[in-house]
Design an enzyme around this catalytic site. Structure first.
Site, PDB file in Angstrom:
ATOM      1  N   ASP A 139       0.850  -1.188   0.000  1.00  0.00           N
ATOM      2  CA  ASP A 139       0.000   0.000   0.000  1.00  0.00           C
ATOM      3  C   ASP A 139       0.887   1.241   0.000  1.00  0.00           C
ATOM      4  O   ASP A 139       1.674   1.454   0.918  1.00  0.00           O
ATOM      5  CB  ASP A 139      -0.893  -0.021   1.244  1.00  0.00           C
ATOM      6  N   TYR A 141       1.333   5.574  -0.648  1.00  0.00           N
ATOM      7  CA  TYR A 141       0.820   6.781   0.023  1.00  0.00           C
ATOM      8  C   TYR A 141       1.117   7.923  -0.936  1.00  0.00           C
ATOM      9  O   TYR A 141       1.792   8.867  -0.622  1.00  0.00           O
ATOM     10  CB  TYR A 141       1.615   6.917   1.327  1.00  0.00           C
ATOM     11  N   HIS A 146      -3.482  14.013   0.086  1.00  0.00           N
ATOM     12  CA  HIS A 146      -3.866  13.143   1.205  1.00  0.00           C
ATOM     13  C   HIS A 146      -2.774  13.134   2.283  1.00  0.00           C
ATOM     14  O   HIS A 146      -3.061  13.293   3.474  1.00  0.00           O
ATOM     15  CB  HIS A 146      -4.130  11.718   0.711  1.00  0.00           C
ATOM     16  N   ARG A 155       0.173  15.566  12.942  1.00  0.00           N
ATOM     17  CA  ARG A 155       1.441  16.103  13.436  1.00  0.00           C
ATOM     18  C   ARG A 155       1.524  17.624  13.403  1.00  0.00           C
ATOM     19  O   ARG A 155       2.507  18.189  13.849  1.00  0.00           O
ATOM     20  CB  ARG A 155       2.611  15.550  12.587  1.00  0.00           C
ATOM     21  N   GLU A 212     -10.901   4.254   2.509  1.00  0.00           N
ATOM     22  CA  GLU A 212      -9.839   4.925   1.765  1.00  0.00           C
ATOM     23  C   GLU A 212     -10.065   4.635   0.295  1.00  0.00           C
ATOM     24  O   GLU A 212     -10.067   3.475  -0.123  1.00  0.00           O
ATOM     25  CB  GLU A 212      -8.454   4.431   2.209  1.00  0.00           C
ATOM     26  N   GLU A 214      -8.903   4.225  -3.226  1.00  0.00           N
ATOM     27  CA  GLU A 214      -7.622   3.961  -3.868  1.00  0.00           C
ATOM     28  C   GLU A 214      -7.863   3.222  -5.178  1.00  0.00           C
ATOM     29  O   GLU A 214      -8.946   2.700  -5.425  1.00  0.00           O
ATOM     30  CB  GLU A 214      -6.737   3.078  -2.968  1.00  0.00           C
ATOM     31  N   ASP A 246      -9.544   0.581   1.023  1.00  0.00           N
ATOM     32  CA  ASP A 246      -8.644   0.100   2.076  1.00  0.00           C
ATOM     33  C   ASP A 246      -9.182   0.583   3.426  1.00  0.00           C
ATOM     34  O   ASP A 246      -8.720   1.564   3.987  1.00  0.00           O
ATOM     35  CB  ASP A 246      -7.235   0.642   1.808  1.00  0.00           C
ATOM     36  N   ARG A 250      -9.045   4.620  12.209  1.00  0.00           N
ATOM     37  CA  ARG A 250      -8.177   5.781  12.456  1.00  0.00           C
ATOM     38  C   ARG A 250      -7.733   5.890  13.913  1.00  0.00           C
ATOM     39  O   ARG A 250      -6.637   6.378  14.204  1.00  0.00           O
ATOM     40  CB  ARG A 250      -8.914   7.072  12.085  1.00  0.00           C
ATOM     41  N   GLN A 253      -4.960   3.563  14.275  1.00  0.00           N
ATOM     42  CA  GLN A 253      -3.827   4.031  13.470  1.00  0.00           C
ATOM     43  C   GLN A 253      -3.014   5.093  14.214  1.00  0.00           C
ATOM     44  O   GLN A 253      -1.785   5.044  14.260  1.00  0.00           O
ATOM     45  CB  GLN A 253      -4.348   4.602  12.149  1.00  0.00           C
ATOM     46  N   TYR A 257       0.858   3.930  14.852  1.00  0.00           N
ATOM     47  CA  TYR A 257       1.592   4.052  13.585  1.00  0.00           C
ATOM     48  C   TYR A 257       3.041   4.468  13.723  1.00  0.00           C
ATOM     49  O   TYR A 257       3.808   4.313  12.772  1.00  0.00           O
ATOM     50  CB  TYR A 257       0.859   4.980  12.607  1.00  0.00           C
ATOM     51  N   LYS A 266      -5.088  -1.329   9.472  1.00  0.00           N
ATOM     52  CA  LYS A 266      -5.321  -1.515   8.038  1.00  0.00           C
ATOM     53  C   LYS A 266      -5.421  -2.982   7.636  1.00  0.00           C
ATOM     54  O   LYS A 266      -5.595  -3.277   6.463  1.00  0.00           O
ATOM     55  CB  LYS A 266      -4.151  -0.921   7.239  1.00  0.00           C
ATOM     56  N   THR A 270      -9.669  -5.329   3.156  1.00  0.00           N
ATOM     57  CA  THR A 270      -9.462  -4.436   2.013  1.00  0.00           C
ATOM     58  C   THR A 270     -10.325  -4.988   0.893  1.00  0.00           C
ATOM     59  O   THR A 270     -10.228  -6.166   0.570  1.00  0.00           O
ATOM     60  CB  THR A 270      -7.976  -4.444   1.574  1.00  0.00           C
ATOM     61  N   THR A 363      -4.674   6.463  -0.469  1.00  0.00           N
ATOM     62  CA  THR A 363      -5.868   7.300  -0.613  1.00  0.00           C
ATOM     63  C   THR A 363      -5.628   8.430  -1.605  1.00  0.00           C
ATOM     64  O   THR A 363      -4.602   9.097  -1.562  1.00  0.00           O
ATOM     65  CB  THR A 363      -6.244   7.911   0.750  1.00  0.00           C
ATOM     66  N   GLU A 377     -10.503  13.014   6.238  1.00  0.00           N
ATOM     67  CA  GLU A 377     -10.277  14.340   5.651  1.00  0.00           C
ATOM     68  C   GLU A 377     -11.585  15.082   5.388  1.00  0.00           C
ATOM     69  O   GLU A 377     -11.679  16.284   5.625  1.00  0.00           O
ATOM     70  CB  GLU A 377      -9.521  14.196   4.323  1.00  0.00           C
TER      71      GLU A 377
HETATM   72 CA    CA Z   1      -4.323   2.707   2.330  1.00  0.00          CA
END
Ligand code: CA
Length: 431
Positions: A139, A141, A146, A155, A212, A214, A246, A250, A253, A257, A266, A270, A363, A377
């Site tokens: 997967d 990114y 995104h 962050r 997500e 994708e 996917d 959250r 995550q 993560y 995750k 899927t 995503t 988002e």
């Molecule tokens: Ca993903």
């Protein structure tokens, strides 16, 4: 000579409406079983209009006696893998034969009603299966919008994009065992999370279940260990593309993560769409992607435009809603890193891809609020709830919600469509 896929005047003897997903310019591959047959043997089918063309029947009737397909018993199978492993010359022979047989001016199938009765069946009479036996799932990114949005939320604005992001397609090795066909139910997962302001984690059902949006490349032919795939060769290894949802937790995550990336948030499910759209069908929709600055390192530099314009849409229908509501419209044109760059980067160390591997894009979000490919988002981490036409609100998915994703490339008077990938959220198992 222009490729037949780019010919908007090409027509089949089978009717396909202007907005239909499966005109003769598309011809995606899937695996199906006849619902009412005494023998339930899976085979490779090609979607055309509202019908499926049975390639096993065509082979029995001697239509695949070409150099790369002759003697290859690859169509009476429960997955596309054996066909995919034959490589691009074989895929192109098959596509050329199928295109010819379905043309409005070609009598070989059109006028043989006995053969049509065997080789064509209405989609409603078929059960679709997972098209590919997926060995490994990676997967990426690859959407800058995104990655920036999630970075800001997790962050802060200053650290939104990590220093490596503009230099390499960030990705992680996902979980292939839980990749399922569209329509499979989605059980809400349980796990650890750290509630806002708490000093110790709690265990329980995910309260921030998300989708997500994708797309995923399916690897047709791999590479030998220690033999990287150069970027100029990368697309030749890709058999086709599917839609991918996917599903993500959250709350899990955000807690898990760092430092190694997502894990349980995750890995529970899927979903992918059943029809694999061949790369040759996407060719007329090739575009230059976003300007890449700084210049990528030489092994990631394109010799040609490497992006594709696949329009994408996500809808949600709660158990109280009479019809689905569109939440997001975007396109693969917004991916920063192309499929070819993803393949070149993945293998540059010598890592070997194999037939059936799934490489998902990550995503896909566009630049505007209505083009974000996740609820995280769209509702901005719960701070901007989405109003549904039932009067309900959503920040994350509730039990009973059905998420449906669709996509297509828009040609002149026709669409190369991906069908849909759909799933309904079920309540978590009792604790
Ligand atoms: Ca993903």
């Amino acid at each position: 000579m222009s490729h037949p896929a780019s010919d908007s005047t090409l027509k089949s003897f089978l009717p396909v409406s202007e907005h239909g997903h499966f005109p003769i310019q598309n011809l995606p591959y899937g695996i199906f079983v006849r619902k009412n047959a005494s023998q339930q043997s899976p085979a490779i089918g090609v979607a055309i209009g509202d019908f499926i063309l049975d390639l096993a029947v065509l082979r029995q009737n001697g239509f695949f006696e070409t150099p790369h397909l002759k003697g290859q018993d690859v169509f009476s199978r429960s997955s596309l893998n054996a066909f995919m492993a034959l490589g691009r010359p074989a895929w192109r022979e098959a596509r050329s034969i199928i295109t010819r047989l379905l043309r409005i001016d070609e009598p070989a199938l059109r006028d043989r009603y006995d053969l049509r009765a065997q080789a064509l069946l209405p989609m409603a009479d078929a059960q679709l299966h997972l098209p590919v036996e997926i060995g490994d799932y990676t997967d990426f990114y690859a959407s800058r919008e995104h990655a920036t949005n999630v970075g800001i939320m997790f962050r802060g604005k200053e650290n939104a994009l990590m220093p490596n992001w503009l230099h390499l397609p960030v990705g992680y090795h996902g979980r292939a065992s839980s990749v399922v066909l569209s329509g499979s139910q989605v059980r809400r997962p349980q796990g650890q999370s750290l509630p806002d302001g708490a000093s110790a984690p709690v265990f329980g059902r995910s309260r921030q279940l998300d989708f997500e949006l994708e797309v995923g490349c399916l690897v047709g032919t791999g590479n030998a260990l220690a033999q990287p795939i150069p970027i100029a060769e990368a697309e030749k290894h890709v058999f086709g593309v599917v839609l991918v949802n996917d599903w993500s937790a959250r709350d899990f995550q955000r807690w898990e993560y760092q430092p190694l990336g997502p894990f349980l948030s995750k890995n529970f499910i899927t979903s992918i769409s059943p029809w694999v759209v061949p790369m040759d069908a996407l060719e007329p929709f090739r575009i230059a992607g976003p300007q890449q600055s700084p210049d990528p390192l030489p092994y990631l530099r394109h010799q040609q435009a490497g992006h594709f314009d696949i329009r994408l849409q996500v809808s949600l229908q709660s158990s109280k809603m009479a019809s689905p509501q569109i939440l997001c419209r975007t396109s693969t044109r917004y991916l920063y890193w192309s499929f070819a760059q993803q393949v070149a980067h993945h293998t540059v160390t010598g890592c070997n891809l194999r037939t059936g591997d799934l490489l998902a894009s990550g995503t896909i979000s566009g630049p505007t609020e209505g083009s974000y490919g996740s609820l995280l988002e769209l509702a901005w981490r719960g701070t901007k709830p989405i109003k549904l036409n039932s009067g309900e609100q959503r920040t994350f998915l509730e039990d009973g919600d059905t998420v449906s994703m669709t996509g297509w490339c828009q040609g002149e008077g026709y669409r190369v469509g991906f069908g849909e990938v759909v799933g309904t959220v079920l309540p978590a198992n009792p604790q």
